[in-house]
Design a protein around this motif. Sequence first.
Motif, PDB file in Angstrom:
ATOM      1  N   MET A  34       0.798  -1.224   0.000  1.00  0.00           N
ATOM      2  CA  MET A  34       0.000   0.000   0.000  1.00  0.00           C
ATOM      3  C   MET A  34       0.830   1.274   0.000  1.00  0.00           C
ATOM      4  O   MET A  34       0.302   2.355  -0.232  1.00  0.00           O
ATOM      5  CB  MET A  34      -0.936   0.004   1.214  1.00  0.00           C
ATOM      6  N   ALA A  35       2.127   1.161   0.272  1.00  0.00           N
ATOM      7  CA  ALA A  35       2.989   2.348   0.273  1.00  0.00           C
ATOM      8  C   ALA A  35       4.438   1.909   0.266  1.00  0.00           C
ATOM      9  O   ALA A  35       4.754   0.757   0.588  1.00  0.00           O
ATOM     10  CB  ALA A  35       2.709   3.229   1.488  1.00  0.00           C
ATOM     11  N   GLY A  36       5.319   2.858  -0.104  1.00  0.00           N
ATOM     12  CA  GLY A  36       6.725   2.549   0.011  1.00  0.00           C
ATOM     13  C   GLY A  36       7.636   3.435  -0.816  1.00  0.00           C
ATOM     14  O   GLY A  36       7.192   4.193  -1.681  1.00  0.00           O
ATOM     15  N   LEU A  37       8.924   3.346  -0.515  1.00  0.00           N
ATOM     16  CA  LEU A  37       9.948   4.025  -1.293  1.00  0.00           C
ATOM     17  C   LEU A  37      10.040   3.315  -2.634  1.00  0.00           C
ATOM     18  O   LEU A  37      10.193   2.091  -2.697  1.00  0.00           O
ATOM     19  CB  LEU A  37      11.281   3.980  -0.547  1.00  0.00           C
ATOM     20  N   ASN A  38       9.938   4.093  -3.713  1.00  0.00           N
ATOM     21  CA  ASN A  38       9.838   3.482  -5.027  1.00  0.00           C
ATOM     22  C   ASN A  38      10.350   4.441  -6.089  1.00  0.00           C
ATOM     23  O   ASN A  38      10.512   5.635  -5.851  1.00  0.00           O
ATOM     24  CB  ASN A  38       8.375   3.117  -5.318  1.00  0.00           C
ATOM     25  N   TRP A  39      10.573   3.910  -7.284  1.00  0.00           N
ATOM     26  CA  TRP A  39      10.986   4.729  -8.413  1.00  0.00           C
ATOM     27  C   TRP A  39       9.768   5.183  -9.205  1.00  0.00           C
ATOM     28  O   TRP A  39       8.742   4.490  -9.262  1.00  0.00           O
ATOM     29  CB  TRP A  39      11.951   3.953  -9.290  1.00  0.00           C
ATOM     30  N   ASN A  40       9.872   6.349  -9.812  1.00  0.00           N
ATOM     31  CA  ASN A  40       8.690   6.967 -10.428  1.00  0.00           C
ATOM     32  C   ASN A  40       8.081   6.134 -11.548  1.00  0.00           C
ATOM     33  O   ASN A  40       6.850   6.033 -11.666  1.00  0.00           O
ATOM     34  CB  ASN A  40       9.016   8.379 -10.925  1.00  0.00           C
ATOM     35  N   GLY A  41       8.916   5.515 -12.387  1.00  0.00           N
ATOM     36  CA  GLY A  41       8.378   4.718 -13.476  1.00  0.00           C
ATOM     37  C   GLY A  41       7.636   3.492 -12.990  1.00  0.00           C
ATOM     38  O   GLY A  41       6.579   3.134 -13.529  1.00  0.00           O
ATOM     39  N   ALA A  42       8.166   2.836 -11.959  1.00  0.00           N
ATOM     40  CA  ALA A  42       7.483   1.677 -11.381  1.00  0.00           C
ATOM     41  C   ALA A  42       6.141   2.099 -10.794  1.00  0.00           C
ATOM     42  O   ALA A  42       5.141   1.381 -10.896  1.00  0.00           O
ATOM     43  CB  ALA A  42       8.364   1.031 -10.316  1.00  0.00           C
ATOM     44  N   SER A  43       6.124   3.281 -10.169  1.00  0.00           N
ATOM     45  CA  SER A  43       4.876   3.791  -9.598  1.00  0.00           C
ATOM     46  C   SER A  43       3.866   4.101 -10.699  1.00  0.00           C
ATOM     47  O   SER A  43       2.668   3.809 -10.574  1.00  0.00           O
ATOM     48  CB  SER A  43       5.154   5.043  -8.761  1.00  0.00           C
ATOM     49  N   LEU A  44       4.336   4.673 -11.803  1.00  0.00           N
ATOM     50  CA  LEU A  44       3.455   4.968 -12.933  1.00  0.00           C
ATOM     51  C   LEU A  44       2.874   3.690 -13.524  1.00  0.00           C
ATOM     52  O   LEU A  44       1.675   3.607 -13.827  1.00  0.00           O
ATOM     53  CB  LEU A  44       4.226   5.749 -13.995  1.00  0.00           C
ATOM     54  N   ARG A  45       3.702   2.677 -13.664  1.00  0.00           N
ATOM     55  CA  ARG A  45       3.218   1.399 -14.198  1.00  0.00           C
ATOM     56  C   ARG A  45       2.146   0.796 -13.297  1.00  0.00           C
ATOM     57  O   ARG A  45       1.164   0.222 -13.782  1.00  0.00           O
ATOM     58  CB  ARG A  45       4.382   0.426 -14.363  1.00  0.00           C
ATOM     59  N   ALA A  46       2.336   0.930 -11.988  1.00  0.00           N
ATOM     60  CA  ALA A  46       1.324   0.419 -11.064  1.00  0.00           C
ATOM     61  C   ALA A  46       0.032   1.221 -11.160  1.00  0.00           C
ATOM     62  O   ALA A  46      -1.073   0.648 -11.138  1.00  0.00           O
ATOM     63  CB  ALA A  46       1.874   0.459  -9.638  1.00  0.00           C
ATOM     64  N   ARG A  47       0.157   2.546 -11.294  1.00  0.00           N
ATOM     65  CA  ARG A  47      -1.048   3.392 -11.390  1.00  0.00           C
ATOM     66  C   ARG A  47      -1.856   3.083 -12.643  1.00  0.00           C
ATOM     67  O   ARG A  47      -3.089   3.156 -12.634  1.00  0.00           O
ATOM     68  CB  ARG A  47      -0.667   4.876 -11.379  1.00  0.00           C
ATOM     69  N   LEU A  48      -1.180   2.749 -13.719  1.00  0.00           N
ATOM     70  CA  LEU A  48      -1.888   2.421 -14.949  1.00  0.00           C
ATOM     71  C   LEU A  48      -2.753   1.169 -14.793  1.00  0.00           C
ATOM     72  O   LEU A  48      -3.672   0.935 -15.571  1.00  0.00           O
ATOM     73  CB  LEU A  48      -0.889   2.237 -16.099  1.00  0.00           C
ATOM     74  N   GLN A  49      -2.463   0.383 -13.746  1.00  0.00           N
ATOM     75  CA  GLN A  49      -3.265  -0.806 -13.450  1.00  0.00           C
ATOM     76  C   GLN A  49      -4.225  -0.589 -12.279  1.00  0.00           C
ATOM     77  O   GLN A  49      -5.158  -1.372 -12.089  1.00  0.00           O
ATOM     78  CB  GLN A  49      -2.350  -1.993 -13.123  1.00  0.00           C
ATOM     79  N   ASN A  50      -3.977   0.460 -11.492  1.00  0.00           N
ATOM     80  CA  ASN A  50      -4.801   0.717 -10.306  1.00  0.00           C
ATOM     81  C   ASN A  50      -4.824   2.230 -10.066  1.00  0.00           C
ATOM     82  O   ASN A  50      -3.840   2.807  -9.614  1.00  0.00           O
ATOM     83  CB  ASN A  50      -4.221  -0.016  -9.094  1.00  0.00           C
TER      84      ASN A  50
END
Length: 344
Positions: free
Chosen positions: A222-238
Amino acid sequence: MISKTKIAATAVTLALLSGPALADGELNIYNWGNYTSPELIKKFEEEFKVKVTVTDYDSNDTALAKIKAGGHGFDIVVPSGNYIPIFIQEGLLLETKPNEMPNFKNVDPQWVDVDFDKGRNYTVPWQWGTTGLTVNRKVYQGDINSWSILFDTPAELKGKVNVVPEMNDVIGAGLVYLGFSPLCNGNKEELKQVRDLLLKAKPDWISMDYGNVEKYAKEDLMAGLNWNGASLRARLQNDKIEYGYPKEGVPVWMDNVAVLADAKNVDNAKAFQNFIMDPANAAMISDFAQYANGITGSAQFMKDPAFGKAPEIVLPEGQKTYILPACPPEVTEIYTAIWTELTK
């Protein structure tokens, strides 16, 4: 699609630059996991009649240790900028002179004379981005623009936090959160405070995993230190996922393609360096991993025209940023000791 004439011309140019003809039809790439476009690899294989094998790693330290150990069989590695000087000093990279390759003219000027490889004698851009926070807004509605998400985790997120296992990003976040410099900080008292901060925070985390895109998308995290592209890829699914830019400061980084000093397929590796500086090919890299690529003209080839305006890609106005340099051995030794204690 590049014409056969252009392919032949490129091959001839590269042969002149590098000496021998292309090697035995193989190329072995050592890259971050889930970061290499299969479409890009297929295109390179078909155009150059080369069989490409991609092997994954999860951190700069993992890659450096594997390469230093020898006997790896890789031709290419993709370290972050702050590790490039270490690779060079250790004699692990071949000086391939990308700045003399035909497609070097496409490199964005801001990424040409970089501190970690002045004038680009060893490396070419792969992708660049930031390290911030991925948060699922269904669970947490508070301020996500602070490293407190990690270090003073809100009750709603405890036991649901992941931290990517990249030592300098994590320790740097701890340093800026406490108001200290993240730039190779060798102050032992300040680093002791960071060590204590990390060890106190860790029980509120569920994992320190690299591969997290699907886990965020499926709400295992549900949260965490992450890289922006990985976060974008996750958002595109959720669409409940949002990327936070900690007000204390975020690192800006670039990963770079370099040829290893003991590469067996040098000419194929050089061909790959030139290949990815073509705007159409660089677009494939970004289409897959969702990071900016550092090659001018690539935007027109991107599948998603909105990519360049995504909140994970565009830094907020006034955002504090820093670029991590390569640290001297005495600082790295302290960081490594903290990291070893944190990850055991």
